[in-house]
Design a protein around this motif. Structure first.
Motif, PDB file in Angstrom:
ATOM      1  N   TYR A  77     -41.518 -70.001   8.015  1.00 58.32           N
ATOM      2  CA  TYR A  77     -42.016 -69.254   9.175  1.00 58.32           C
ATOM      3  C   TYR A  77     -41.066 -68.145   9.621  1.00 58.32           C
ATOM      4  N   VAL A  78     -40.304 -67.585   8.710  1.00 61.01           N
ATOM      5  CA  VAL A  78     -39.313 -66.580   9.099  1.00 61.01           C
ATOM      6  C   VAL A  78     -39.969 -65.359   9.745  1.00 61.01           C
ATOM      7  N   GLU A  79     -41.028 -64.870   9.155  1.00 63.07           N
ATOM      8  CA  GLU A  79     -41.681 -63.679   9.710  1.00 63.07           C
ATOM      9  C   GLU A  79     -42.243 -63.946  11.103  1.00 63.07           C
ATOM     10  N   GLU A  80     -42.764 -65.148  11.312  1.00 67.95           N
ATOM     11  CA  GLU A  80     -43.272 -65.502  12.641  1.00 67.95           C
ATOM     12  C   GLU A  80     -42.137 -65.557  13.662  1.00 67.95           C
ATOM     13  N   VAL A  82     -39.362 -63.840  13.529  1.00 64.39           N
ATOM     14  CA  VAL A  82     -38.925 -62.456  13.748  1.00 64.39           C
ATOM     15  C   VAL A  82     -39.817 -61.745  14.760  1.00 64.39           C
ATOM     16  N   ASN A  83     -41.103 -62.074  14.756  1.00 71.09           N
ATOM     17  CA  ASN A  83     -42.062 -61.357  15.600  1.00 71.09           C
ATOM     18  C   ASN A  83     -42.377 -62.061  16.917  1.00 71.09           C
ATOM     19  N   LYS A  88     -37.252 -64.256  18.372  1.00 74.53           N
ATOM     20  CA  LYS A  88     -36.546 -63.135  17.734  1.00 74.53           C
ATOM     21  C   LYS A  88     -35.129 -62.945  18.271  1.00 74.53           C
ATOM     22  N   ASP A 161     -37.505 -65.454  -1.887  1.00 75.88           N
ATOM     23  CA  ASP A 161     -38.277 -64.775  -0.842  1.00 75.88           C
ATOM     24  C   ASP A 161     -37.766 -65.162   0.540  1.00 75.88           C
ATOM     25  N   LYS A 165     -35.865 -62.746   3.356  1.00 76.46           N
ATOM     26  CA  LYS A 165     -36.483 -62.562   4.675  1.00 76.46           C
ATOM     27  C   LYS A 165     -35.512 -62.854   5.821  1.00 76.46           C
ATOM     28  N   THR A 166     -34.515 -63.689   5.571  1.00 79.12           N
ATOM     29  CA  THR A 166     -33.587 -64.020   6.657  1.00 79.12           C
ATOM     30  C   THR A 166     -32.865 -62.784   7.186  1.00 79.12           C
ATOM     31  N   LEU A 168     -34.143 -60.242   8.167  1.00 79.74           N
ATOM     32  CA  LEU A 168     -34.943 -59.680   9.255  1.00 79.74           C
ATOM     33  C   LEU A 168     -34.544 -60.248  10.612  1.00 79.74           C
TER      34      LEU A 168
END
Length: 238
Positions: A77-80, A82-83, A88, A161, A165-166, A168
């Protein structure tokens, strides 16, 4: 499980978000269970995050009110994170382990006789199958097959991947697995609590029936992590 919010979000929670088999059990056990936990409310977390990440993350954060959480599930859930408006700005820890060592540990652990006895394994069903796209019980130890290679390839892809992503995340600290114990003072400073290592433990599997070794992939990962570390902590990159 219905979670009730506290009056104020605990924005001091530090999350160790590296995948399963990267020392998350050990790290959480180095601190009092009152302030640090490993995979809390496990099943509910998977179900609720996938239904409504933004709402549930905040409710869960406030309900648990931890100083440190170490859960391999967050690696999906890294992108979640971040956003998310609160997530964040939180602090994160990523424990780094070579891909060969990680793949070896993952496959051996989920094929241990005691693990195979589970009728319903939460990480297997909700993380490995749904997030990574592999059924670790399909891996046949002792044979060379196309199916085995597909599982390894998917594990390696997910691992790279995730690691990429980390970058971010604004506030992330990288720690090499081999240096985890020596890096406890750094974790102590992040959560403003003292470690209690006399009760620490880890899920060690000394009887490995499968060994994966790929020097080329390990070297690629080493270059990637050196770049990531150098961008945050140049002294550690050497």
């Amino acid at each position: 499980m219905k979670l009730h919010n506290h009056a104020k979000a605990n924005q001091k929670t530090v999350y160790c978000i590296s995948p399963y088999k990267t020392g998350t059990t050990y790290l959480s056990s180095c601190f009092s269970s009152n302030i640090a936990k490993h995979e809390p409310i496990h099943y509910t977390t998977y179900k609720s995050l996938d239904e409504d990440f933004d709402t549930y993350f905040t409710k869960r954060l406030n309900y648990l009110n931890l100083k440190l959480e170490c859960s391999g599930s967050w690696s999906a859930y890294v992108e979640e994170l971040v956003n998310h408006k609160i997530a964040k700005d939180l602090d994160y820890i990523c424990v780094l382990r070579s891909p060969s060592s990680w793949v070896t540990s993952v496959i051996n652990y989920w094929n241990k006789p005691n693990m195979l006895k589970f009728h319903f394994d939460i990480p297997l069903e909700h993380f490995w199958k749904q997030k990574v796209g592999v059924n670790l019980r399909d891996f046949e130890i002792g044979v060379h097959s196309k199916k085995n290679q597909e599982i390894i390839d998917k594990l390696v892809k997910f691992y790279f991947d995730f690691t990429e992503k980390t970058a971010l995340l604004e506030n992330i600290t990288y720690i090499r697995l081999k240096d985890l114990k020596e890096s406890l003072p750094l974790v102590e400073s992040l959560i403003e609590e003292n470690a209690t290592t006399k009760d620490s433990w880890k899920r060690a599997n000394l009887k490995k029936k499968f060994i994966y070794k790929n020097d080329m992939i390990d070297e690629k990962y080493k270059r990637l992590t050196k770049r990531l570390i150098n961008s945050r902590n140049p002294k550690m990159a050497s």
